[in-house]
Design a protein around this motif. Sequence first.
Motif, short mmCIF file in Angstrom:
data_model
loop_
_atom_site.label_atom_id
_atom_site.label_comp_id
_atom_site.label_asym_id
_atom_site.label_seq_id
_atom_site.Cartn_x
_atom_site.Cartn_y
_atom_site.Cartn_z
N SER C 53 0.84 -1.20 0.00
CA SER C 53 0.00 0.00 0.00
C SER C 53 0.88 1.25 0.00
O SER C 53 1.96 1.26 0.60
CB SER C 53 -0.95 -0.01 1.19
OG SER C 53 -0.29 -0.44 2.34
N GLY C 54 0.41 2.26 -0.71
CA GLY C 54 1.18 3.49 -0.84
C GLY C 54 2.22 3.43 -1.94
O GLY C 54 3.03 4.34 -2.07
N CYS C 55 2.22 2.36 -2.77
CA CYS C 55 3.24 2.23 -3.79
C CYS C 55 2.89 3.01 -5.04
O CYS C 55 3.69 3.10 -5.96
CB CYS C 55 3.45 0.76 -4.15
SG CYS C 55 2.01 0.06 -4.96
N GLY C 56 1.68 3.56 -5.12
CA GLY C 56 1.32 4.39 -6.26
C GLY C 56 0.48 3.67 -7.29
O GLY C 56 0.17 4.25 -8.32
N THR C 231 0.75 -8.85 -15.13
CA THR C 231 0.84 -8.24 -13.81
C THR C 231 1.98 -7.24 -13.79
O THR C 231 3.05 -7.47 -14.37
CB THR C 231 1.07 -9.30 -12.71
OG1 THR C 231 -0.05 -10.16 -12.68
CG2 THR C 231 1.26 -8.66 -11.35
N ALA C 232 1.69 -6.08 -13.14
CA ALA C 232 2.73 -5.06 -12.96
C ALA C 232 2.96 -4.91 -11.48
O ALA C 232 2.00 -4.74 -10.72
CB ALA C 232 2.30 -3.74 -13.58
N PHE C 233 4.22 -4.92 -11.05
CA PHE C 233 4.52 -4.76 -9.63
C PHE C 233 5.09 -3.37 -9.39
O PHE C 233 6.08 -2.98 -9.99
CB PHE C 233 5.50 -5.84 -9.16
CG PHE C 233 6.00 -5.60 -7.77
CD1 PHE C 233 5.12 -5.66 -6.69
CD2 PHE C 233 7.33 -5.31 -7.52
CE1 PHE C 233 5.56 -5.43 -5.40
CE2 PHE C 233 7.78 -5.08 -6.23
CZ PHE C 233 6.89 -5.14 -5.17
N PHE C 234 4.41 -2.62 -8.53
CA PHE C 234 4.84 -1.26 -8.18
C PHE C 234 5.46 -1.27 -6.82
O PHE C 234 5.01 -1.96 -5.91
CB PHE C 234 3.64 -0.30 -8.15
CG PHE C 234 3.13 0.09 -9.51
CD1 PHE C 234 2.33 -0.78 -10.23
CD2 PHE C 234 3.43 1.33 -10.05
CE1 PHE C 234 1.84 -0.41 -11.46
CE2 PHE C 234 2.94 1.69 -11.28
CZ PHE C 234 2.14 0.82 -12.00
N HIS C 235 6.52 -0.44 -6.65
CA HIS C 235 7.10 -0.30 -5.33
C HIS C 235 7.63 1.11 -5.18
O HIS C 235 8.39 1.58 -6.04
CB HIS C 235 8.21 -1.32 -5.12
CG HIS C 235 8.72 -1.37 -3.71
ND1 HIS C 235 10.04 -1.22 -3.39
CD2 HIS C 235 8.06 -1.53 -2.54
CE1 HIS C 235 10.17 -1.28 -2.08
NE2 HIS C 235 8.98 -1.48 -1.54
N LEU C 236 7.21 1.80 -4.14
CA LEU C 236 7.66 3.17 -3.86
C LEU C 236 7.54 4.10 -5.07
O LEU C 236 8.42 4.89 -5.36
CB LEU C 236 9.11 3.17 -3.36
CG LEU C 236 9.36 2.41 -2.06
CD1 LEU C 236 10.85 2.39 -1.73
CD2 LEU C 236 8.56 2.98 -0.91
N GLY C 237 6.43 3.96 -5.80
CA GLY C 237 6.18 4.88 -6.91
C GLY C 237 6.81 4.49 -8.22
O GLY C 237 6.62 5.18 -9.22
N SER C 238 7.57 3.41 -8.23
CA SER C 238 8.19 2.99 -9.49
C SER C 238 7.61 1.67 -9.95
O SER C 238 7.16 0.86 -9.12
CB SER C 238 9.70 2.78 -9.30
OG SER C 238 10.27 3.93 -8.74
N LEU C 239 7.59 1.48 -11.25
CA LEU C 239 7.20 0.19 -11.79
C LEU C 239 8.43 -0.71 -11.75
O LEU C 239 9.42 -0.46 -12.44
CB LEU C 239 6.69 0.34 -13.22
CG LEU C 239 6.31 -0.95 -13.93
CD1 LEU C 239 5.15 -1.63 -13.23
CD2 LEU C 239 5.96 -0.67 -15.38
#
Lengths: 487, 450, 266
Positions: C53-56, C231-239
């Motif tokens: 959560s919060g990854c954008g 599937t796309a994995f987002f983390h800290l606002g980046s793909l």
Amino acid sequence: MPAFWIVLIVLGIAVAGFVLGRSRALNAVIGDRRDLHSLPNYYGWNAALKGVVPALGLLAIWLILQPMLIERAVTGLVSEQAIAEERDLGLVLADVRRVAAGLDAAVAQGLLSGDAARDLSTASDDIRATLATAGVALGSDVQPAVLAAAQRFRVLSGQAGLVMVALVLAISAGGTLYGLREVRPDFRARNVVEQGIRAILIGAACIAILTTVGIVLSLVFNTIEFFRLYPAADFFFSTTWSPSFGGGSELGILPLLWGTLYISLIALLVAVPIGLFAAVYLSEYATKRVRSVAKPAIEILAGIPTIVYGLFALLTVGPLLMKVFGDDGLGWMQAGTAVMTAGLVMGIMLIPFVSSLSDDIINAVPQALRDGSYGLGATQSETIRQVILPAALPGIVGAILLAASRAIGETMIVVLGAGAAARMELNPFEAMTTVTAKIVSQLTGDADFASPEALVAFALGMTLFVITLGLNVLALYIVRKYREQYE
Amino acid sequence: MTDLSAGAASGQTPRSLTQTDARTKKRNAAEKRFRAYGMAAIAAGMFFLVVLLGSIVTNGVTAFQQTFLQVPVYLDPEKLDKTGNRDPEEMKKVSTFGYKPLVEDAVFAAVQAAGIETAFEDAGDMDALFSASAAAQLRDRVLANPDLVGETVTFKILASSRVDGYLKDRVTRDSVARDKNIDAAHLDLVDGMRDASLVTKSFNWDFITGSDASESRPEQAGMGVAMLGSFYMMLVVLGLALPIGVAASIYLEEFAPKNRFTDLIEVNISNLAAVPSIVFGILGLAVFIQFVELPQSAPIVGGLVLTLMTLPTIIIATRASLQSVPPSIRDAALGVGASKMQSVFHHVLPLAMPGILTGTIIGLAQALGETAPLLLIGMVGYIATNYPDNIASGFFDPNSAMPAQIYEWAKRADPAYYERAWGGIIILLVFLFAMNAIAIILRRRFERRW
Amino acid sequence: MYDTASRLEGQVSATDIKIAARDVQVFYGDNHAIKDVSVDIQDKTVTAFIGPSGCGKSTFLRCLNRMNDTIDIARIEGEILIDGEDIYDKRVDPVQLRAKVGMVFQKPNPFPKSIFDNVAYGPKIHGLSKTRADLDDIVERALRRAALWDEVKDRLTAPGTGLSGGQQQRLCIARAVATEPEVLLMDEPCSALDPIATGQVEELIDELRQDYSVVIVTHSMQQAARVSQKTAFFHLGSLVEYDTTDKIFTNPQDSRTESYITGRIG
């Protein structure tokens, strides 16, 4: 002002009680306050409260009841005379009080000795002249029965006054002593004081109930009195309002209700669209900057006293409307004071009322509904018209009802801006009058207070109270239901 | 809802996003219109505000200027002090009628000395120029300082309201034609006197500090006594409504169990907030004046009525600020062994104080401007010409109040009083704005975010 | 008709690129919420955005139909093309865009209107029906599409807020489908639903794939595995990683993806 001095003495006793209670508590444990159940101050407060509250309570009740009881006691002395002269008993009793007050004043100024005041008789003394020098002017010479009653009144008041002073001071001193005797290290002073404070808090909260009771009683009794003198059916269903002080008045409420509703309708026609659109714009469109300027500016309108709006109607809007609709213009208007004048100005007054209530209500509509609508490709105005306003409708209806209740109860604008003629006509440029305006004119005129012409004001007030109360209860109910829906 | 042309268009909706289709254009136009309605509503609100404030200022600001005649008056000892021993007691025997000719002569002499052409040949014709109060004021000055007798002293004499109105463009030559108090010839004379600086306008302190005057002397009327009346009423409201309101709120917010009795109180408070103010006037008349027999027109009665009206406002504000104190503060106090009462009075109440004071000031401001109930308890119609002698008479002797005074003036026939009424409104609004400003500052200063 | 033509075209090449994002940046005030995201989303496919959560992931989703426009402080840079057209072009009317790119929200948000009016709302404002019969038809089709018709056909005039949570969410899907969008964005559509309702909605999503390009944001990896093809994995606002769902879950390339899949971050 003896009551004032009594209060001071009672407070003095209480202060003494506080100091003594505190020191007694400390003495009881030989200065080691850890052995006390409560802080030493609480022992002092205990004694002080017991000295003040019952004594002042008694004083207040006594002051209210004493004149009523004494009046009842002297009624017997004058009732025959009142019947003989076909005068209202209340008026005779008012005479009695006046004479008694005059005698008091005369004694206070040294014009009469106390004994002389008691022994006066209408046969030998010119009481009217004596009282006039003492500063109490009487309308006619004093009748023997009235004088006798007045003298009896003075005697009784004097005795009752003495008893009251004695009793109040005794209770105050007794209460303080009792509070002091309670002081022991294991006495739970804090709990007792807190109980007392709690009782005082409850008393304060009950003032709201007492106020309502006061309003209802003062309206109900006088309204009943009015209906004894004037048939209720005529009051509610007659279409003529023409009070005349010689008797034979026609006091039908319908023309007044018509004026009230007509003016309120015009006010709402002005206030609701402007207020609602202003609220929609402020909550949905306006940028922060616009909102921070426009919202307070519009709310200034709400803080301006109604007397100012009244003057604005009388001196600015009325003449302005006359220029357009008067004899020089369209010729629809005879005078500056008219339904339109009062309605327009009242509408201006209600704009902030409608807009701030609607603003709150629109803001209570969940953002999810807006998102849902935007997500389907609706424009902002489609969202507002087809989703937000229907969702907020109950709340907005409540707000409009509250505004209507305000408009119906508004006094100063109609007193100054609407005119004084009671009419049931359709032309909004005619002068008409309202329930509130007539309450003012009937109670500030020269009418005798016991006459139907004055008492009708209470029946009008009762009608006004019932209507506005009904509207408010309904509006609050709707608004509350509406809020529950989104909570 | 179905729109034929748009419906037809939808069949071949251009799927390119960069071209706006006809229906969307129409919808966007509707959007713009809707937005314009909103802006128009805001503009209308602002417009009314500007017109209202504008007419208050333009009509009222002239009340703060007053016209005076500045003439040397010879205080003739023959007329004022025949015995010649300057004993004030003896001099009191000369009534204002004895002073009036002196003023008339002085004005006439000044006109002649300045060489102003005038049709008047008799000093007695000058009395239309100055206020009927001028002789009394001159008398007061002389009695206060008997040594002035025999000298020629330059006095500022209050001009009559017609002259004042002429210099303020309220009285015109047209309106004077129907006026029995003054002739067009007087106005010519005033023109001449103005050129000779015998007639000047200066700041009208008496309007702010003075007392009300009779119907025929608007030039003399002031707000001072009514302001005191309002002041005493506000003292009553502050002294009763604040403690009662705070006590009631503390009970309801902190102690009251959820039961029918509490509900009854709550319902009562919310309904009282919406009862028309005139009904409170009826309550005041029936309960405080008829039943308890407090004196009519007295600030104490007005104060009591306004207290009852203000209570709901204060209670609502106080409860809101008590609610905004977080429960953790209460828990902390209870946790160290304080009683419930101690936690409220030692911790919650001090933290809620700024909010309570803000609400109280706003309630007082409302009460200050309230007029309708004062009509019924007799504060209108009473001509407030005397200052109260002491504090007790301030509370218990008949007086007027600011809004009641304004209403009284608005009802009087002479248009000169309208100017006073507008001026009175300016004073009233200055008080209200000041009070609200204090409330806002207080809120900003002490507002706490938890 | 144009519609059927494009649909046919879609069937011909199932790997058409529907949405192409290039170097998308999103700022909320000073907060850089999305950094340099580039992604190609295929037509007739379910694409899942996952991440802590919060990854954008929701923020990025809301860029695809310009829902971020309604937030004053949001600022978007980069390029998002739908069918080759830049949706942030000045000439693009977001109202038209959102008709083409429908959206379903986290919490079911039926309007306080009848079931019928809820579904008819979109067609009405976009003028999709000529007659009342047309509208009835559209509503029925949308409700059938959302597998809700049988449950509500007898009470179309009842308020939409009176349905159960799962039914409400399907109503919202029907509402979105009724405007005939080409892309359907779903922002955690099952997070407020119970397992049974979730199952129904997931089944529905799988069916919708035949006509639409579906983009779903989910915090549940199982759900992503069940419904999506990509599937796309987002983390800290980046793909971080974007691939077929199988590959992401069985053989992730990036260590952060692996940590998330195995439950070490998130």
